[in-house]
Design a protein around this motif. Sequence first.
Motif, PDB file in Angstrom:
ATOM      1  N   GLU A 208       0.904  -1.263   0.003  1.00 42.14           N
ATOM      2  CA  GLU A 208      -0.044   0.150  -0.088  1.00 42.14           C
ATOM      3  C   GLU A 208       0.949   1.225  -0.072  1.00 42.14           C
ATOM      4  OE1 GLU A 208      -3.434   2.272   2.985  1.00 42.14           O
ATOM      5  OE2 GLU A 208      -3.014   0.029   3.114  1.00 42.14           O
ATOM      6  N   LEU A 209       0.484   2.206  -0.876  1.00 43.45           N
ATOM      7  CA  LEU A 209       1.440   3.522  -0.924  1.00 43.45           C
ATOM      8  C   LEU A 209       0.383   4.729  -1.156  1.00 43.45           C
ATOM      9  CD1 LEU A 209       4.146   4.888  -1.265  1.00 43.45           C
ATOM     10  CD2 LEU A 209       3.928   4.333  -3.725  1.00 43.45           C
ATOM     11  N   ASP A 210       0.544   5.585  -0.206  1.00 41.49           N
ATOM     12  CA  ASP A 210      -0.297   6.655  -0.274  1.00 41.49           C
ATOM     13  C   ASP A 210      -1.661   6.369  -0.404  1.00 41.49           C
ATOM     14  OD1 ASP A 210       1.904   8.371   0.003  1.00 41.49           O
ATOM     15  OD2 ASP A 210       2.138   8.568  -2.173  1.00 41.49           O
ATOM     16  N   GLY A 211      -2.302   5.253   0.491  1.00 45.50           N
ATOM     17  CA  GLY A 211      -3.603   4.897   0.491  1.00 45.50           C
ATOM     18  C   GLY A 211      -3.944   4.108  -0.791  1.00 45.50           C
ATOM     19  N   LYS A 212      -3.168   3.839  -1.699  1.00 43.66           N
ATOM     20  CA  LYS A 212      -3.407   2.961  -2.650  1.00 43.66           C
ATOM     21  C   LYS A 212      -2.989   1.706  -2.665  1.00 43.66           C
ATOM     22  CE  LYS A 212      -3.045   2.971  -7.875  1.00 43.66           C
ATOM     23  NZ  LYS A 212      -2.438   3.659  -9.059  1.00 43.66           N
ATOM     24  N   ASN A 213      -3.682   0.466  -2.922  1.00 45.88           N
ATOM     25  CA  ASN A 213      -3.224  -0.856  -3.012  1.00 45.88           C
ATOM     26  C   ASN A 213      -2.828  -1.251  -4.384  1.00 45.88           C
ATOM     27  OD1 ASN A 213      -3.998  -1.232  -0.356  1.00 45.88           O
ATOM     28  ND2 ASN A 213      -6.298  -1.544  -0.706  1.00 45.88           N
ATOM     29  N   TYR A 214      -1.499  -1.643  -4.070  1.00 47.34           N
ATOM     30  CA  TYR A 214      -0.855  -2.523  -5.447  1.00 47.34           C
ATOM     31  C   TYR A 214      -0.760  -3.769  -5.516  1.00 47.34           C
ATOM     32  CZ  TYR A 214       0.673   2.510  -6.585  1.00 47.34           C
ATOM     33  OH  TYR A 214       0.902   3.886  -7.016  1.00 47.34           O
TER      34      TYR A 214
END
Length: 234
Positions: A208-214
Amino acid sequence: MKLDIVFEDEKIIAVNKPSGMLSIPDRANVQPSLKAILQKDHENIFVVHRIDRPTSGLIIFAKDADTHKKLSALFLSHDMDKRYLGLVNGTIYPESGTVNAAIMESKEKTSIMIVHSKGKESITDYETVEKFPLYSLVEFRIHTGRTHQIRVHTKYLGHSLVCDELYGDGQPLKVSSIRKNYKLSKLEEDEKPILSRLALHSYKLNFELDGKNYALEAPLPKDMRASLQQMRKK
């Protein structure tokens, strides 16, 4: 050289690295590396992590300093879900488990890592995905990022990855070693290996990066798929 870009947005770029390619330039800076190739088309490329040269699969780079800092923190805090698939000689028992064995560089042989109580903490989860008479397909999840970690821990379990020259016999994989009834065709003088490099592939990265799931995934390369196809034949 055209790279296999798995994913790209304004913050990161994920590449499916071929086996044999360097992640970053070596000291001589004469052989191609992912970073050097990416820098030709991107003004800023920041190295977040590396995978061994003979290992194929997912590797991510940051496009700015802030993203680089955040991704590096994810790796350091073990909040990056990193999964590999490897072909192992034999069957590991138990077929799933966790290896918690510290790793350090050998004092006798440079570039060789060993399990040692004075080494750095190293943790690897493993699970057998598929079994064959002589080989196994195993998924590995590493919680730490030590040099050669999966290769060393697999050896520690009493096995080795197929075609591992450092921690195994390094022998290439041939159809005749999988199927006893295999015969060369009349057009063949010598049997060609179907796999002649380390059978280890980084296939999943979840974070998770800056509220976004990768959720990134790179399918098995052709040589490993071909090996499995032969193993699955009756």
